[in-house]
Every structure is written in C-alpha cells, then in structure tokens.
Design a protein around this motif. Structure first.
Motif, PDB file in Angstrom:
ATOM      1  N   GLN A 204       0.818  -1.212   0.000  1.00  0.00           N
ATOM      2  CA  GLN A 204       0.000   0.000   0.000  1.00  0.00           C
ATOM      3  C   GLN A 204       0.853   1.263   0.000  1.00  0.00           C
ATOM      4  N   ASP A 205       2.063   1.182   0.536  1.00  0.00           N
ATOM      5  CA  ASP A 205       2.921   2.379   0.558  1.00  0.00           C
ATOM      6  C   ASP A 205       3.666   2.598  -0.751  1.00  0.00           C
ATOM      7  N   GLY A 206       3.386   1.743  -1.778  1.00  0.00           N
ATOM      8  CA  GLY A 206       4.006   1.910  -3.086  1.00  0.00           C
ATOM      9  C   GLY A 206       5.250   1.094  -3.291  1.00  0.00           C
ATOM     10  N   VAL A 207       5.769   0.481  -2.241  1.00  0.00           N
ATOM     11  CA  VAL A 207       6.974  -0.327  -2.380  1.00  0.00           C
ATOM     12  C   VAL A 207       6.619  -1.646  -3.056  1.00  0.00           C
ATOM     13  N   ILE A 208       7.514  -2.090  -3.920  1.00  0.00           N
ATOM     14  CA  ILE A 208       7.280  -3.333  -4.675  1.00  0.00           C
ATOM     15  C   ILE A 208       8.232  -4.387  -4.143  1.00  0.00           C
ATOM     16  N   GLU A 209       7.673  -5.442  -3.544  1.00  0.00           N
ATOM     17  CA  GLU A 209       8.470  -6.541  -3.022  1.00  0.00           C
ATOM     18  C   GLU A 209       8.592  -7.619  -4.098  1.00  0.00           C
ATOM     19  N   CYS A 210       9.833  -7.979  -4.402  1.00  0.00           N
ATOM     20  CA  CYS A 210      10.080  -8.941  -5.483  1.00  0.00           C
ATOM     21  C   CYS A 210      10.781 -10.179  -4.949  1.00  0.00           C
ATOM     22  N   THR A 211      10.452 -11.297  -5.532  1.00  0.00           N
ATOM     23  CA  THR A 211      11.130 -12.562  -5.284  1.00  0.00           C
ATOM     24  C   THR A 211      11.672 -13.032  -6.627  1.00  0.00           C
ATOM     25  N   ALA A 212      12.913 -13.526  -6.636  1.00  0.00           N
ATOM     26  CA  ALA A 212      13.540 -13.886  -7.906  1.00  0.00           C
ATOM     27  C   ALA A 212      14.508 -15.046  -7.708  1.00  0.00           C
ATOM     28  N   ARG A 213      14.861 -15.640  -8.845  1.00  0.00           N
ATOM     29  CA  ARG A 213      15.880 -16.693  -8.861  1.00  0.00           C
ATOM     30  C   ARG A 213      16.862 -16.374  -9.989  1.00  0.00           C
ATOM     31  N   TYR A 214      18.003 -17.033  -9.941  1.00  0.00           N
ATOM     32  CA  TYR A 214      18.980 -16.831 -11.000  1.00  0.00           C
ATOM     33  C   TYR A 214      18.373 -17.209 -12.367  1.00  0.00           C
ATOM     34  N   HIS A 215      18.674 -16.387 -13.346  1.00  0.00           N
ATOM     35  CA  HIS A 215      18.252 -16.689 -14.725  1.00  0.00           C
ATOM     36  C   HIS A 215      19.473 -17.151 -15.498  1.00  0.00           C
ATOM     37  N   ASP A 216      19.480 -18.409 -15.831  1.00  0.00           N
ATOM     38  CA  ASP A 216      20.602 -18.975 -16.588  1.00  0.00           C
ATOM     39  C   ASP A 216      20.082 -19.363 -17.964  1.00  0.00           C
ATOM     40  N   SER A 217      20.464 -18.608 -19.000  1.00  0.00           N
ATOM     41  CA  SER A 217      19.948 -18.887 -20.345  1.00  0.00           C
ATOM     42  C   SER A 217      20.338 -20.268 -20.826  1.00  0.00           C
ATOM     43  N   ALA A 218      21.451 -20.801 -20.328  1.00  0.00           N
ATOM     44  CA  ALA A 218      21.857 -22.139 -20.760  1.00  0.00           C
ATOM     45  C   ALA A 218      20.852 -23.194 -20.327  1.00  0.00           C
ATOM     46  N   GLY A 219      20.117 -22.892 -19.235  1.00  0.00           N
ATOM     47  CA  GLY A 219      19.118 -23.850 -18.760  1.00  0.00           C
ATOM     48  C   GLY A 219      17.923 -23.967 -19.680  1.00  0.00           C
ATOM     49  N   TYR A 220      17.770 -23.030 -20.629  1.00  0.00           N
ATOM     50  CA  TYR A 220      16.642 -23.057 -21.558  1.00  0.00           C
ATOM     51  C   TYR A 220      17.050 -23.583 -22.933  1.00  0.00           C
ATOM     52  N   THR A 221      18.284 -23.990 -23.069  1.00  0.00           N
ATOM     53  CA  THR A 221      18.774 -24.495 -24.347  1.00  0.00           C
ATOM     54  C   THR A 221      18.836 -26.010 -24.306  1.00  0.00           C
ATOM     55  N   SER A 222      18.163 -26.651 -25.237  1.00  0.00           N
ATOM     56  CA  SER A 222      18.131 -28.113 -25.256  1.00  0.00           C
ATOM     57  C   SER A 222      19.481 -28.664 -25.697  1.00  0.00           C
ATOM     58  N   THR A 223      19.920 -29.674 -24.963  1.00  0.00           N
ATOM     59  CA  THR A 223      21.150 -30.367 -25.330  1.00  0.00           C
ATOM     60  C   THR A 223      20.854 -31.741 -25.919  1.00  0.00           C
ATOM     61  N   ALA A 224      19.567 -32.034 -26.168  1.00  0.00           N
ATOM     62  CA  ALA A 224      19.194 -33.336 -26.735  1.00  0.00           C
ATOM     63  C   ALA A 224      19.723 -33.460 -28.158  1.00  0.00           C
ATOM     64  N   VAL A 225      20.096 -34.665 -28.517  1.00  0.00           N
ATOM     65  CA  VAL A 225      20.616 -34.952 -29.854  1.00  0.00           C
ATOM     66  C   VAL A 225      19.619 -35.840 -30.571  1.00  0.00           C
ATOM     67  N   GLY A 226      19.182 -35.407 -31.739  1.00  0.00           N
ATOM     68  CA  GLY A 226      18.207 -36.174 -32.497  1.00  0.00           C
ATOM     69  C   GLY A 226      18.826 -37.406 -33.123  1.00  0.00           C
ATOM     70  N   ALA A 227      17.937 -38.375 -33.403  1.00  0.00           N
ATOM     71  CA  ALA A 227      18.381 -39.618 -34.048  1.00  0.00           C
ATOM     72  C   ALA A 227      17.518 -39.864 -35.271  1.00  0.00           C
ATOM     73  N   ASN A 228      18.020 -40.656 -36.199  1.00  0.00           N
ATOM     74  CA  ASN A 228      17.262 -40.990 -37.401  1.00  0.00           C
ATOM     75  C   ASN A 228      16.000 -41.767 -37.036  1.00  0.00           C
ATOM     76  N   SER A 229      14.923 -41.535 -37.805  1.00  0.00           N
ATOM     77  CA  SER A 229      13.666 -42.237 -37.567  1.00  0.00           C
ATOM     78  C   SER A 229      13.820 -43.716 -37.862  1.00  0.00           C
ATOM     79  N   ALA A 230      13.086 -44.523 -37.081  1.00  0.00           N
ATOM     80  CA  ALA A 230      13.117 -45.971 -37.315  1.00  0.00           C
ATOM     81  C   ALA A 230      12.333 -46.356 -38.561  1.00  0.00           C
ATOM     82  N   ALA A 231      11.453 -45.456 -39.031  1.00  0.00           N
ATOM     83  CA  ALA A 231      10.649 -45.761 -40.214  1.00  0.00           C
ATOM     84  C   ALA A 231      11.520 -45.681 -41.461  1.00  0.00           C
ATOM     85  N   ALA A 232      11.305 -46.618 -42.362  1.00  0.00           N
ATOM     86  CA  ALA A 232      12.088 -46.647 -43.594  1.00  0.00           C
ATOM     87  C   ALA A 232      11.722 -45.485 -44.507  1.00  0.00           C
TER      88      ALA A 232
END
Length: 299
Positions: free
Chosen positions: A40-68
């Motif tokens: 009510q006094d105008g102060v903004i209370e924030c809660t936050a965590r570290y933002h690591d952009s690497a955590g949003y990048t997929s490291t999965a490696v695709g494989a060829n489809s089993a279908a011919a």
C-alpha cells in the motif's frame, strides 16, 4: 538460490517472469522474477531466482527415424454416389424406401456419408454412412431391348468401366438364384438385369453378357438406355436402404454423397423425385409413354 528485494514505485511495470539485472556488493546478478507484491505504501516486493539462459537451451541430440519411409496420409478423394428408386427385390424393401450406393473414385477411400435435404438445400440431415465401398461403374456403350424377355439375351454386350470393385461371372444356376443382379440405367429408368459373364478386358473394362433382362417388372426401361448409364451391383452387403415415407412420394429431394473428412459444401447436389417404385403403388412411377409396359409388383 532465491532472492528477495524491494523496489520503488517507478518499477511498477515489472511482472513475474521478467528478467532484471540487480547490482549488489559490487556484483551484477541476472535474475528472473518469480513473484511481485505491491504494498500500500508503493513499495514493490520482489522474489527472484537466477536466470541462466543455458538452462533453456536443449542439449538433446536427435536420431534418425526408425521408419524406412516418411508416413503419408492419403487423400480420400471424391465419391461416386447412386440413388436407386428401384423395384422391390427383397423383404427389406417392404416399406417405402430407396437404395443407395457409394464408393471412392481414387485408390484410397476411408468411407463416406450421405446427406439429404427436403427444403431445397437450406438444411441437411444425415441419411446413411458407408464403411464399405459399393461396386459402381458406368456403361461405355448402350444395349437395346431384346426381342423377348422370356429367354436369356446372349447377343448384347455391355462394356463397363468400374469406379471401384471387380466383377466376376457366375453359373447360370447361381444367376437364376439371385446372384449378379445389377441396376442399370439412371433415375426414372432403372432396368434390373442379371449377368452370367463378366469378362475383364485388356483396357481394364468389363464385357458383361449372358443377360436376363427386365427383371422385377423393368421391361419398360430396357430400350431407354444411353452410353454413360450407371451399373450398380445389387449386393445386400454393399448397398444400403434409405428410409422414406409415403408422404415423400412426389417430393423433390436433394442428396449429397461425400467421402469422410470432406466438407458438405464440396459435394454436388443429386436431385431425386421419390416415386415409390419399391411399393409399386404410386402412379408417378409409371412412364408417360402409354406404349411402354408399366412396372408390376411381385414379379
């Protein structure tokens, strides 16, 4: 790690999930807001965590489809539809009705539906569904009425191109017992014929011969044929009865037959004036020419 801190009202535009940079103790921290509270006094209370952009990048490696080969969903294509206001042939037609037949005109077909309109196409109601394809074709020539209907017509040769389904010959005894009966013609002039021989030709057509003509009181239509007339195998497992009522005799109805998955608007209108030919009681089913023999009941 979780961080809490307070900001002045000038940061009121911040919302959860915003990325902010906070400087503290001589270090910069890139944080992602997880909660924002406005006091009510105008102060903004924030809660936050570290933002690591690497955590949003997929490291999965695709494989060829089993279908011919890649999967392909084939297109059902258009449907061929025939409505048969034809004479009584089975006990299932003891009530007002007509027969319907439908098949695909492409190599792949996943079923179809028949719709009916009684108000000139303003509204449509489901009439029948088809999971099996009827055997429908068209005549590339025409045959004339035989000299007599008491004997087998051995001189006529009907050349037929099938939309779907193979034809096969039967023995004379099988034919006399009801096998290989066809509706041949068009609306208003169907002739019921039986065929002993259906020979496949090199060009993919069939030569249909050894005919019993004018079956079930349809002698009057035997001389009214033209090239392009439809030929429908009257197999009880492949054609369906469309329920009608005596009140619909003489009414102009519209039908549309379409493959499953197609829009109703994509199908053409098929006009049918129901004449009650099945019952044999309606004068509208009689031909206008008094010299042509009228259909009879119970033959």
């Amino acid at each position: 790690h979780e961080f809490t801190f307070a900001l002045p009202p000038s940061y009121a535009h911040l919302e959860p999930a915003d990325i902010v940079t906070i400087s503290a103790s001589g270090e910069s921290h890139v944080l992602r807001l997880t909660a924002v509270q406005y006091r009510q006094d105008g102060v903004i209370e924030c809660t936050a965590r570290y933002h690591d952009s690497a955590g949003y990048t997929s490291t999965a490696v695709g494989a060829n489809s089993a279908a011919a080969q890649p999967s392909i969903i084939p297109f059902g294509g258009a449907a061929a539809t025939e409505l048969l206001d034809a004479p009584h042939m089975a006990s299932g037609q003891d009530v007002p009705s007509c027969l319907s037949a439908m098949c695909g005109i492409t190599s792949f077909w996943n079923g179809g539906n028949l719709f009916r309109s009684a108000d000139g196409g303003q509204t449509w109601a489901f009439a029948n569904g088809f999971s099996q394809q009827s055997k429908i074709g068209f005549a590339r020539n025409s045959i004339v009425a035989p000299a007599t209907f008491c004997l087998m017509d051995t001189s006529s040769r009907l050349s037929v191109q099938m939309y779907h389904g193979a034809l096969a010959g039967v023995t004379e005894l099988q034919m006399l017992n009801g096998a290989n009966h066809f509706a041949y013609g068009a609306d208003g002039r169907w002739e019921i014929v039986a065929a002993r021989s259906c020979a496949l030709e090199a060009d993919g057509t069939y030569t249909v011969s050894g005919l019993l003509r004018g079956r079930f009181g349809t002698e009057w239509a035997a001389g009214l044929h033209a090239a392009g007339d439809a030929l429908v195998l009257l197999d009880a497992t492949l054609v369906q009865r469309v329920a009608m009522s005596t009140g619909q005799i003489g009414l102009d109805l519209l039908y549309r037959g379409l493959s499953s998955g197609h829009a109703l608007a994509s199908a053409r209108d098929i006009a049918l004036t129901y004449r009650g030919v099945t019952s044999g009681r309606c004068p509208r089913c009689m031909p206008a020419d008094p010299g042509i023999r009228r259909p009879t009941t119970g033959r």
